[in-house]
Scaffold this motif. Sequence first.
Motif, PDB file in Angstrom:
ATOM      1  N   GLN A   1       0.842  -1.199   0.000  1.00 58.15           N
ATOM      2  CA  GLN A   1       0.000   0.000   0.000  1.00 58.15           C
ATOM      3  C   GLN A   1       0.879   1.253   0.000  1.00 58.15           C
ATOM      4  O   GLN A   1       0.501   2.293  -0.549  1.00 58.15           O
ATOM      5  CB  GLN A   1      -0.930  -0.002   1.217  1.00 58.15           C
ATOM      6  N   PHE A   2       2.055   1.148   0.606  1.00 58.19           N
ATOM      7  CA  PHE A   2       2.988   2.269   0.640  1.00 58.19           C
ATOM      8  C   PHE A   2       3.785   2.346  -0.659  1.00 58.19           C
ATOM      9  O   PHE A   2       4.112   3.440  -1.124  1.00 58.19           O
ATOM     10  CB  PHE A   2       3.895   2.151   1.856  1.00 58.19           C
ATOM     11  N   ALA A   3       4.089   1.189  -1.238  1.00 55.28           N
ATOM     12  CA  ALA A   3       4.762   1.179  -2.541  1.00 55.28           C
ATOM     13  C   ALA A   3       3.912   1.885  -3.586  1.00 55.28           C
ATOM     14  O   ALA A   3       4.442   2.546  -4.488  1.00 55.28           O
ATOM     15  CB  ALA A   3       5.052  -0.254  -2.980  1.00 55.28           C
ATOM     16  N   GLU A   4       2.597   1.749  -3.485  1.00 56.06           N
ATOM     17  CA  GLU A   4       1.707   2.439  -4.423  1.00 56.06           C
ATOM     18  C   GLU A   4       1.825   3.949  -4.313  1.00 56.06           C
ATOM     19  O   GLU A   4       1.548   4.670  -5.271  1.00 56.06           O
ATOM     20  CB  GLU A   4       0.256   2.003  -4.181  1.00 56.06           C
ATOM     21  N   ARG A   5       2.265   4.428  -3.151  1.00 53.83           N
ATOM     22  CA  ARG A   5       2.481   5.861  -2.953  1.00 53.83           C
ATOM     23  C   ARG A   5       3.944   6.246  -3.226  1.00 53.83           C
ATOM     24  O   ARG A   5       4.364   7.346  -2.881  1.00 53.83           O
ATOM     25  CB  ARG A   5       2.102   6.282  -1.525  1.00 53.83           C
ATOM     26  N   LYS A   6       4.708   5.313  -3.814  1.00 57.81           N
ATOM     27  CA  LYS A   6       6.118   5.537  -4.174  1.00 57.81           C
ATOM     28  C   LYS A   6       7.004   5.717  -2.943  1.00 57.81           C
ATOM     29  O   LYS A   6       7.998   6.458  -2.971  1.00 57.81           O
ATOM     30  CB  LYS A   6       6.268   6.744  -5.104  1.00 57.81           C
ATOM     31  N   ILE A   7       6.655   5.028  -1.860  1.00 54.17           N
ATOM     32  CA  ILE A   7       7.457   5.025  -0.644  1.00 54.17           C
ATOM     33  C   ILE A   7       8.308   3.758  -0.634  1.00 54.17           C
ATOM     34  O   ILE A   7       7.789   2.657  -0.846  1.00 54.17           O
ATOM     35  CB  ILE A   7       6.554   5.074   0.608  1.00 54.17           C
ATOM     36  N   SER A   8       9.612   3.889  -0.383  1.00 51.58           N
ATOM     37  CA  SER A   8      10.481   2.714  -0.308  1.00 51.58           C
ATOM     38  C   SER A   8      10.039   1.816   0.835  1.00 51.58           C
ATOM     39  O   SER A   8       9.770   2.296   1.941  1.00 51.58           O
ATOM     40  CB  SER A   8      11.931   3.142  -0.089  1.00 51.58           C
ATOM     41  N   ARG A   9      10.010   0.497   0.584  1.00 51.16           N
ATOM     42  CA  ARG A   9       9.511  -0.420   1.605  1.00 51.16           C
ATOM     43  C   ARG A   9      10.331  -1.702   1.595  1.00 51.16           C
ATOM     44  O   ARG A   9      10.995  -2.038   0.619  1.00 51.16           O
ATOM     45  CB  ARG A   9       8.030  -0.730   1.409  1.00 51.16           C
ATOM     46  N   ILE A  10      10.247  -2.407   2.726  1.00 48.81           N
ATOM     47  CA  ILE A  10      10.862  -3.722   2.861  1.00 48.81           C
ATOM     48  C   ILE A  10       9.934  -4.590   3.700  1.00 48.81           C
ATOM     49  O   ILE A  10       9.315  -4.102   4.654  1.00 48.81           O
ATOM     50  CB  ILE A  10      12.261  -3.627   3.498  1.00 48.81           C
ATOM     51  N   THR A  11       9.797  -5.856   3.322  1.00 51.09           N
ATOM     52  CA  THR A  11       9.012  -6.807   4.095  1.00 51.09           C
ATOM     53  C   THR A  11       9.938  -7.873   4.648  1.00 51.09           C
ATOM     54  O   THR A  11      10.627  -8.565   3.903  1.00 51.09           O
ATOM     55  CB  THR A  11       7.910  -7.455   3.245  1.00 51.09           C
ATOM     56  N   ILE A  12       9.937  -7.993   5.978  1.00 54.70           N
ATOM     57  CA  ILE A  12      10.757  -8.974   6.681  1.00 54.70           C
ATOM     58  C   ILE A  12       9.835 -10.056   7.232  1.00 54.70           C
ATOM     59  O   ILE A  12       8.814  -9.751   7.863  1.00 54.70           O
ATOM     60  CB  ILE A  12      11.558  -8.299   7.816  1.00 54.70           C
ATOM     61  N   HIS A  13      10.200 -11.316   7.002  1.00 54.36           N
ATOM     62  CA  HIS A  13       9.364 -12.444   7.427  1.00 54.36           C
ATOM     63  C   HIS A  13      10.268 -13.596   7.809  1.00 54.36           C
ATOM     64  O   HIS A  13      11.462 -13.407   8.050  1.00 54.36           O
ATOM     65  CB  HIS A  13       8.399 -12.827   6.300  1.00 54.36           C
ATOM     66  N   SER A  14       9.722 -14.825   7.886  1.00 53.87           N
ATOM     67  CA  SER A  14      10.553 -15.983   8.227  1.00 53.87           C
ATOM     68  C   SER A  14      10.152 -17.220   7.433  1.00 53.87           C
ATOM     69  O   SER A  14      10.506 -18.340   7.816  1.00 53.87           O
ATOM     70  CB  SER A  14      10.463 -16.288   9.728  1.00 53.87           C
ATOM     71  N   LEU A  15       9.426 -17.024   6.350  1.00 54.82           N
ATOM     72  CA  LEU A  15       8.940 -18.176   5.598  1.00 54.82           C
ATOM     73  C   LEU A  15      10.055 -18.805   4.764  1.00 54.82           C
ATOM     74  O   LEU A  15      10.837 -18.113   4.119  1.00 54.82           O
ATOM     75  CB  LEU A  15       7.786 -17.763   4.689  1.00 54.82           C
TER      76      LEU A  15
END
Length: 278
Positions: free
Chosen positions: A222-236
Amino acid sequence: MANFCLLFVFYVSIGAALLLRGGVPHADVTYRTASREVIEQRLGKYGGSNQQREATLKQIFIEAGCDDQHLSEQPVKGSKLPNVVCLLPGTSSKIIIVGAHFDRTAEGDGVVGNWSGASLLPSLFQAVKVQPRKHTYIFIGFTDEENGEIGSRYYARQMTKEQVAATDAMVNMDALGMAPAAVWVSHSDINLINMLVRIARVLNAPVTAVNVEQVGSRDSEQFAERKISRITIHSLTPESWDAHVLHTSRDKLSAMHLDDYYQTYKLVAAYIAFLDQM
């Protein structure tokens, strides 16, 4: 994570997959981690309905020192529950957002998905509040991710153009603690990935790259759609996915690898403190 239908694109060491630029983080990165006992105690408060989890998250923020002036509930159109927002003011107009959804599905206890991420938010607030920061940090417990990222979508869309321009990073956490930290490369920006790798190398913490493609979106998108740099951290990983934990009756505290979980917390705490030097 909502509507989980996975295709694992790759599972390799980020250190081998990415070209790192620059050296180690600056020596003056300061933060203070909570004890493992505190982290596990907060993780253990996963119980109850989504409404109870929202109230619990707010209470943990209060215990962590986020006072009434900086803690709020943001009403969300289309949801019965609000986003929980804790603000740590900085000395500049720049912003870093750290988010995780607190809601769960009806199956299981929702520990991995996603109390594992949400319960870390107050501890991350504590980690960076130990000294003045350039960036204003906004820690957000999102509502209704499982119903279509309603909370994050609402938050991102109500941001003004000025707020969007001021936001340097959005760090999203979801499904932590089933393995060492992993980054969803296709849902993350390369500059933020490189900085995470640099921190991980300094801490000697493992980080893997696991793309988990599916129909749908993530809170970060949702933030990428606003051209905001993002990162998703998980453990899968392929192994943890094959265990069929998420969105099933197996999503319980016993599914967590607590050594990996605490190490992930320490990594993310150092990482978001380092991001303040951007």
